[in-house]
Write a protein that holds these residues in place. Structure first.
Motif, mmCIF file in Angstrom:
data_model
loop_
_atom_site.group_PDB
_atom_site.id
_atom_site.type_symbol
_atom_site.label_atom_id
_atom_site.label_comp_id
_atom_site.label_asym_id
_atom_site.label_seq_id
_atom_site.Cartn_x
_atom_site.Cartn_y
_atom_site.Cartn_z
ATOM 1 N N SER A 1 1.552 -4.159 -3.377
ATOM 2 C CA SER A 1 0.150 -4.478 -3.668
ATOM 3 C C SER A 1 -0.745 -3.728 -2.697
ATOM 4 O O SER A 1 -0.292 -3.184 -1.681
ATOM 5 C CB SER A 1 -0.097 -5.986 -3.545
ATOM 6 O OG SER A 1 0.089 -6.405 -2.204
ATOM 7 N N TRP A 2 -2.039 -3.719 -3.026
ATOM 8 C CA TRP A 2 -2.999 -3.124 -2.109
ATOM 9 C C TRP A 2 -3.092 -3.918 -0.814
ATOM 10 O O TRP A 2 -3.348 -3.365 0.252
ATOM 11 C CB TRP A 2 -4.362 -3.031 -2.771
ATOM 12 C CG TRP A 2 -4.448 -1.982 -3.831
ATOM 13 C CD1 TRP A 2 -4.557 -2.177 -5.184
ATOM 14 C CD2 TRP A 2 -4.417 -0.570 -3.632
ATOM 15 N NE1 TRP A 2 -4.588 -0.972 -5.843
ATOM 16 C CE2 TRP A 2 -4.513 0.039 -4.920
ATOM 17 C CE3 TRP A 2 -4.320 0.250 -2.501
ATOM 18 C CZ2 TRP A 2 -4.517 1.417 -5.091
ATOM 19 C CZ3 TRP A 2 -4.311 1.624 -2.672
ATOM 20 C CH2 TRP A 2 -4.413 2.196 -3.941
ATOM 21 N N ALA B 1 -0.374 -2.708 1.321
ATOM 22 C CA ALA B 1 -0.728 -1.379 1.832
ATOM 23 C C ALA B 1 -1.692 -1.500 3.019
ATOM 24 O O ALA B 1 -1.551 -0.795 4.025
ATOM 25 C CB ALA B 1 -1.360 -0.548 0.722
ATOM 26 N N GLY B 2 -2.673 -2.415 2.890
ATOM 27 C CA GLY B 2 -3.594 -2.624 4.003
ATOM 28 C C GLY B 2 -2.895 -3.200 5.221
ATOM 29 O O GLY B 2 -3.184 -2.813 6.363
#
Length: 281
Positions: free
Chosen positions: A49-50, A53-54
């Motif tokens: 998921s984003w 990633a963050g």
């Protein structure tokens, strides 16, 4: 005669230590392999998921910040009078951070011993500071783990206790207490990295502070097995074993792999950036 007997015993103890460490590493790798074999890899895709990633950007920064705090803690022990330039001390520590990924892990201490001696620091003082640092690692990691566990029941009390200890230790302006405070800050950054990763891949009802405490205990397990470079294998096996019964296998494996990747990225980023700053005119 006594000296000869002691000389014969030392290699025996060293061989026993290597065998025990090697057995622990082999057992850890086998344990991780068995977990990976049983895991359906398609289940890991759902955790991409984003948000993850963050977290994979933020967690390495936290690990790098922890390295910086640990470097300052070591400097407080080995150079309490600030005789040597801080940048030179940071370089010595940064090179050791990179060297710990060589087989054996102890090369980080060998590197610091050699580089420190080249800078004019006595071998005896370097060896003494390394022993104290190891002891503080155990105390600080266990203390932060305890704070994480207490946070679930008394969050304000846990944070207040940690803050008082750190502030009082820094205010005392004594090398040992300053190093203790900085190490607590460093392991606090480790805990935050674990919570950041955990927040993106673990179930919504999972206690992030409890997971952080287990990560610190797993870190300590990897630290005390010097055969594993950077605790690789041992730390992951310990985390899977400690957290396994209460967390889904896929989410736990994703968190474990993400934390390892983040810690390596943080160490490399800190080490290379610190050495590069020195190389600039």
């Amino acid at each position: 005669m006594a000296d000869a007997t002691a000389a014969r015993r030392r290699p025996s103890f060293e061989r026993i230590g290597r065998w025990v460490g090697g057995a622990a590493l082999a057992t850890s790798i086998a344990f991780i392999g068995e977990r990976l074999w049983r895991l359906e890899w398609s289940t890991l895709q759902s955790h991409a998921s984003w948000g993850l990633a963050g977290a994979m950007i933020g967690a390495p920064l936290l690990f790098a910040a922890a390295d910086r705090a640990l470097a300052r803690a070591w400097t407080a022990l080995v150079d309490p009078e600030r005789v040597h330039p801080p940048r030179d001390m940071a370089r010595i520590y940064a090179r050791g951070v990179l060297m710990k990924y060589l087989p054996g892990s102890v090369f980080q201490y060998v590197s610091r011993q050699i580089e420190g001696a080249k800078s004019g620091i006595e071998h005896k003082l370097l060896a003494k500071s390394a022993l104290i640092e190891v002891g503080l690692h155990v105390v600080s990691s266990m203390s932060v783990a305890a704070v994480c566990l207490l946070f679930g029941r008394q969050p304000l009390g846990a944070l207040a206790a940690a803050g008082v200890v750190v502030a009082a230790s820094l205010a005392a302006r004594r090398a040992l207490l300053t190093a203790l405070a900085l190490q607590i800050v460093a392991f606090g950054a480790f805990a935050l990295a674990a919570m950041l990763i955990g927040a993106t891949v673990l179930p919504a009802g999972a206690s992030l502070t409890h997971f952080a405490a287990l990560f610190l205990l797993a870190w300590l397990a990897g630290f005390v097995v010097p055969v594993a470079p950077g605790g690789i294998g041992v730390r992951e096996a310990a985390l899977l074993a400690l957290a396994g019964p209460g967390l889904p296998a896929a989410g736990l494996m994703a968190a474990t792999l993400a934390l390892r990747a983040s810690s390596i990225a943080g160490d490399l980023g800190y080490g290379l950036a610190t050495l590069r700053r020195r190389a600039q005119p």
